[in-house]
Design a protein around this motif. Structure first.
Motif, short mmCIF file in Angstrom:
data_model
loop_
_atom_site.label_atom_id
_atom_site.label_comp_id
_atom_site.label_asym_id
_atom_site.label_seq_id
_atom_site.Cartn_x
_atom_site.Cartn_y
_atom_site.Cartn_z
N HIS A 58 0.84 -1.20 0.00
CA HIS A 58 0.00 0.00 0.00
C HIS A 58 0.87 1.25 0.00
O HIS A 58 2.05 1.21 0.34
N VAL A 59 0.25 2.37 -0.35
CA VAL A 59 0.93 3.66 -0.32
C VAL A 59 1.08 4.09 1.13
O VAL A 59 0.11 4.11 1.89
N THR A 60 2.30 4.41 1.51
CA THR A 60 2.59 4.87 2.86
C THR A 60 3.19 6.27 2.79
O THR A 60 3.26 6.88 1.72
N PHE A 61 3.65 6.77 3.92
CA PHE A 61 4.23 8.11 3.97
C PHE A 61 5.48 8.21 3.10
O PHE A 61 5.78 9.27 2.57
N VAL A 62 6.19 7.10 2.95
CA VAL A 62 7.40 7.09 2.12
C VAL A 62 7.06 7.48 0.68
O VAL A 62 7.84 8.16 0.00
N ILE A 65 6.69 11.44 0.44
CA ILE A 65 7.85 12.31 0.66
C ILE A 65 8.34 12.96 -0.63
O ILE A 65 8.61 14.17 -0.65
N PRO A 66 8.49 12.23 -1.76
CA PRO A 66 8.92 12.90 -2.99
C PRO A 66 7.94 13.99 -3.46
O PRO A 66 8.36 15.04 -3.94
N GLY A 67 6.65 13.75 -3.30
CA GLY A 67 5.67 14.77 -3.69
C GLY A 67 5.76 16.01 -2.82
O GLY A 67 5.60 17.14 -3.30
N ILE A 68 6.01 15.81 -1.54
CA ILE A 68 6.18 16.95 -0.63
C ILE A 68 7.42 17.74 -1.01
O ILE A 68 7.40 18.98 -1.03
N CYS A 69 8.51 17.05 -1.32
CA CYS A 69 9.74 17.73 -1.74
C CYS A 69 9.52 18.52 -3.03
O CYS A 69 9.99 19.65 -3.16
N ALA A 117 13.76 12.27 -8.30
CA ALA A 117 14.66 11.14 -8.10
C ALA A 117 14.15 10.23 -6.99
O ALA A 117 14.24 9.00 -7.09
N GLY A 118 13.58 10.82 -5.94
CA GLY A 118 13.04 10.01 -4.85
C GLY A 118 11.86 9.17 -5.30
O GLY A 118 11.71 8.02 -4.87
N SER A 119 11.03 9.71 -6.17
CA SER A 119 9.90 8.92 -6.66
C SER A 119 10.37 7.78 -7.55
O SER A 119 9.77 6.70 -7.53
N VAL A 120 11.44 7.99 -8.30
CA VAL A 120 12.00 6.90 -9.11
C VAL A 120 12.59 5.82 -8.20
O VAL A 120 12.42 4.62 -8.44
N VAL A 121 13.26 6.24 -7.12
CA VAL A 121 13.82 5.28 -6.17
C VAL A 121 12.72 4.47 -5.50
O VAL A 121 12.82 3.25 -5.36
N VAL A 122 11.63 5.14 -5.11
CA VAL A 122 10.50 4.42 -4.51
C VAL A 122 9.90 3.44 -5.52
O VAL A 122 9.57 2.31 -5.17
N LEU A 123 9.77 3.87 -6.76
CA LEU A 123 9.23 2.97 -7.80
C LEU A 123 10.10 1.74 -7.93
O LEU A 123 9.60 0.60 -7.94
N VAL A 124 11.40 1.93 -8.03
CA VAL A 124 12.29 0.79 -8.26
C VAL A 124 12.37 -0.11 -7.04
O VAL A 124 12.20 -1.33 -7.14
N LEU A 125 12.60 0.47 -5.86
CA LEU A 125 12.83 -0.36 -4.68
C LEU A 125 11.55 -0.97 -4.11
O LEU A 125 11.59 -2.07 -3.55
N LYS A 126 10.44 -0.28 -4.24
CA LYS A 126 9.23 -0.77 -3.61
C LYS A 126 8.33 -1.58 -4.54
O LYS A 126 7.60 -2.46 -4.09
N TYR A 127 8.40 -1.28 -5.86
CA TYR A 127 7.46 -1.92 -6.79
C TYR A 127 8.13 -2.77 -7.86
O TYR A 127 7.58 -3.79 -8.26
N ILE A 128 9.29 -2.37 -8.36
CA ILE A 128 9.93 -3.11 -9.47
C ILE A 128 10.76 -4.28 -8.94
O ILE A 128 10.65 -5.39 -9.46
N VAL A 129 11.59 -4.03 -7.92
CA VAL A 129 12.46 -5.09 -7.42
C VAL A 129 11.67 -6.28 -6.85
O VAL A 129 12.00 -7.43 -7.16
N PRO A 130 10.60 -6.07 -6.06
CA PRO A 130 9.80 -7.22 -5.61
C PRO A 130 8.96 -7.87 -6.72
O PRO A 130 8.29 -8.86 -6.47
N GLU A 131 8.99 -7.31 -7.92
CA GLU A 131 8.30 -7.85 -9.09
C GLU A 131 6.79 -7.97 -8.90
O GLU A 131 6.20 -9.04 -9.10
N TYR A 132 6.16 -6.85 -8.53
CA TYR A 132 4.71 -6.82 -8.43
C TYR A 132 4.11 -6.71 -9.83
O TYR A 132 4.74 -6.21 -10.75
#
Length: 173
Positions: A58-62, A65-69, A117-132
């Protein structure tokens, strides 16, 4: 032709109109609102899935953070008076006004770039690497698109604010 021009072709006359400036401000607002609508849409889709295990993440505070920045970066960039960027010839505001304005402008652009860059990192680490699968991966892609739209709206607003208006008044006391 002026010898101070960089390019050979003259600037179109419609760039100096008040209507173009107004259209640029409205376009920047539309891009900004579309970006944050996408971020809220992704978060609401994440929390409103019928089956608690779908999506598995699910979407969390993490994710926010990129949107706030990015939003803070846009606020910082577009709150700087553009005449202060070359204001070293003016002594009414103290010494070194231009470098202070440039430093704040740099920090604003760093916040924008860090948000994207933070949103790309969240995409890769949270959604791409676990292969959802795709519907779940959309939460990360939507975050990147939202931050890209905020960055684009900041650039559009910067250009629109720097257009010369035919009704510009300089009032000095």
């Amino acid at each position: 032709m002026s010898s101070h021009r960089l390019f050979r072709f003259p600037k179109p006359a419609w760039l100096n109109s008040g209507n173009t400036r107004t259209a640029g401000v409205y376009a920047a607002g539309a891009l900004f609102s579309l970006g944050f609508f996408m971020l809220i849409d992704v978060a609401s889709w994440s929390k409103s899935a019928m089956n608690p295990s779908d999506p598995p993440v699910h979407v969390t505070f993490v994710d926010w953070i990129p949107g706030i920045c990015s939003a803070l970066g846009m606020l910082v960039i577009n709150s700087i008076d553009k005449s202060r960027l070359s204001a070293d010839s003016f002594s009414y505001s103290g010494n070194g006004v231009a470098w202070k304005a440039r430093l704040v402008l740099f920090l604003g652009f760093a916040l924008l770039a860090g948000g994207l860059a933070g949103s790309v990192v969240v995409l890769v680490l949270k959604y791409i690497v676990p292969e959802y699968s795709w519907p779940t991966t959309w939460m990360g892609v939507g975050n990147v698109v939202a931050n890209g739209l905020v960055m684009l709206s900041s650039a559009v607003l910067w250009v629109a604010q720097n257009m010369e208006d035919e009704y510009t008044y300089n009032l000095a006391l």
